[in-house]
Motif scaffolding. Structure first.
Motif, PDB file in Angstrom:
ATOM      1  N   LEU A 160       0.844  -1.185   0.000  1.00  0.00           N
ATOM      2  CA  LEU A 160       0.000   0.000   0.000  1.00  0.00           C
ATOM      3  C   LEU A 160       0.883   1.240   0.000  1.00  0.00           C
ATOM      4  O   LEU A 160       1.867   1.324   0.744  1.00  0.00           O
ATOM      5  CB  LEU A 160      -0.914   0.013   1.220  1.00  0.00           C
ATOM      6  N   ILE A 161       0.553   2.219  -0.839  1.00  0.00           N
ATOM      7  CA  ILE A 161       1.252   3.505  -0.849  1.00  0.00           C
ATOM      8  C   ILE A 161       0.207   4.581  -0.589  1.00  0.00           C
ATOM      9  O   ILE A 161      -0.772   4.714  -1.324  1.00  0.00           O
ATOM     10  CB  ILE A 161       2.007   3.740  -2.174  1.00  0.00           C
ATOM     11  N   THR A 162       0.386   5.339   0.482  1.00  0.00           N
ATOM     12  CA  THR A 162      -0.671   6.231   0.929  1.00  0.00           C
ATOM     13  C   THR A 162      -0.116   7.362   1.785  1.00  0.00           C
ATOM     14  O   THR A 162       0.981   7.260   2.334  1.00  0.00           O
ATOM     15  CB  THR A 162      -1.713   5.439   1.738  1.00  0.00           C
ATOM     16  N   ALA A 163      -0.885   8.431   1.875  1.00  0.00           N
ATOM     17  CA  ALA A 163      -0.536   9.542   2.750  1.00  0.00           C
ATOM     18  C   ALA A 163      -1.057   9.325   4.169  1.00  0.00           C
ATOM     19  O   ALA A 163      -0.694  10.056   5.079  1.00  0.00           O
ATOM     20  CB  ALA A 163      -1.103  10.845   2.189  1.00  0.00           C
ATOM     21  N   PHE A 164      -1.889   8.297   4.360  1.00  0.00           N
ATOM     22  CA  PHE A 164      -2.423   8.019   5.696  1.00  0.00           C
ATOM     23  C   PHE A 164      -1.327   7.356   6.536  1.00  0.00           C
ATOM     24  O   PHE A 164      -0.916   6.227   6.256  1.00  0.00           O
ATOM     25  CB  PHE A 164      -3.636   7.090   5.611  1.00  0.00           C
TER      26      PHE A 164
END
Length: 221
Positions: A77-81
C-alpha cells in the motif's frame, strides 16, 4: 519483475514508473481502482503498488476483493495516511507492506524485493539453481561463482525461468515478465534471448519443451 502501479497522482506515478523501469521492471500503470481490477483479472503480476484513495474502487476495497478471492500477489500500500490505526487497518486487510508518502525510491525497491521474496518463500535476495545464481538487488548473474554479463532483457528472461525453476515456462509467461503495456514485442525476441543465454551459460542449461516453452535443466536430464 512485472509490477502493477495503481496511483492517481500523475506526478508521483510518473516518478515511480520511471524509477521502476530504470530498475529493469516491466510496469503497467493505472489511475483507477476499477482499471486495476481489470488488469489483475487479465495479467499476472509479481507485485502491486496500490494507493488506498482511488477513484472507481478504493484501494482498500480492491485489496479486500483480491484476498477474498484467494489471490496472494504481494501488495504494498502507498498512501498519505500515516496514523498507526491506518497502517494496522491496511495490513489487516491483507497488505504485505505499507509505504507512507513521501518515501524514498530506494526503500520502495527494497520493499518490493522483500515482499516478492516472502511470497516465494525465499530467505535471501538471490535465486539459485545448481551453480547458477541471480542477485535480485544488484541484478547480477553468476555461474560457478563467476559473474556473467547479461543485458537487462536477458536477465529478465533468466529471472522468469529461475522463478519457476521446477516448471515449464511458456513464451507468454516470459513475455509477461518482459513487457508492459505499450511495449513493442518482436516476434522472435524470446528465441533470440534464449539463444544468447545458452551461449553465455552453456547450451544445455535451458531446455526447449516443444510446443510448451522452456525450463532449466535438472540433474538426470
Amino acid at each position: 519483475m512485472r509490477i502493477l502501479l495503481v496511483e492517481d497522482d500523475t506526478s508521483l506515478g510518473e516518478t515511480i514508473l520511471a524509477w521502476l523501469r530504470l530498475d529493469q521492471h516491466a510496469v503497467d500503470w493505472v489511475r483507477r481502482g476499477d482499471s486495476a481490477q481489470t488488469a489483475l483479472m487479465t495479467h499476472r503480476y509479481d507485485c502491486v503498488l496500490l494507493d488506498r484513495g482511488l477513484p472507481g474502487i478504493t484501494g482498500d476495497a480492491l485489496l479486500a476483493e483480491l484476498r477474498g478471492a484467494g489471490n496472494r500477489v504481494p501488495v504494498i500500500l502507498i498512501t498519505a495516511f500515516n496514523a498507526l490505526a491506518d497502517r494496522v487497518e491496511g495490513l489487516d486487510l491483507g497488505a504485505d507492506d505499507y509505504l507512507v508518502k513521501p518515501f524514498e525510491l530506494e526503500e520502495m525497491s527494497a520493499r518490493i524485493r522483500a515482499a516478492v521474496r516472502r511470497g516465494a518463500d525465499q530467505v535471501s535476495n538471490a535465486l539459485v539453481h545448481d551453480d547458477l545464481a541471480l542477485n535480485l538487488e544488484t541484478k547480477q548473474a553468476s555461474l560457478a561463482g563467476q559473474p556473467v554479463a547479461l543485458t537487462a532483457r536477458e536477465y529478465n528472461v533468466l529471472y522468469a525461468l529461475m522463478l519457476r525453476k521446477n516448471s515449464i515456462v511458456s513464451r507468454a509467461q516470459i513475455e509477461e515478465t518482459l513487457y508492459g503495456w505499450g511495449d513493442e514485442v518482436e516476434s522472435n525476441a524470446i528465441e533470440v534471448y534464449i539463444h544468447n543465454l545458452r551461449k553465455k551459460l552453456g547450451g544445455e542449461r535451458i531446455v526447449t519443451v516443444r510446443g510448451l516453452g522452456y525450463r532449466l535443466k535438472h540433474d538426470g536430464d
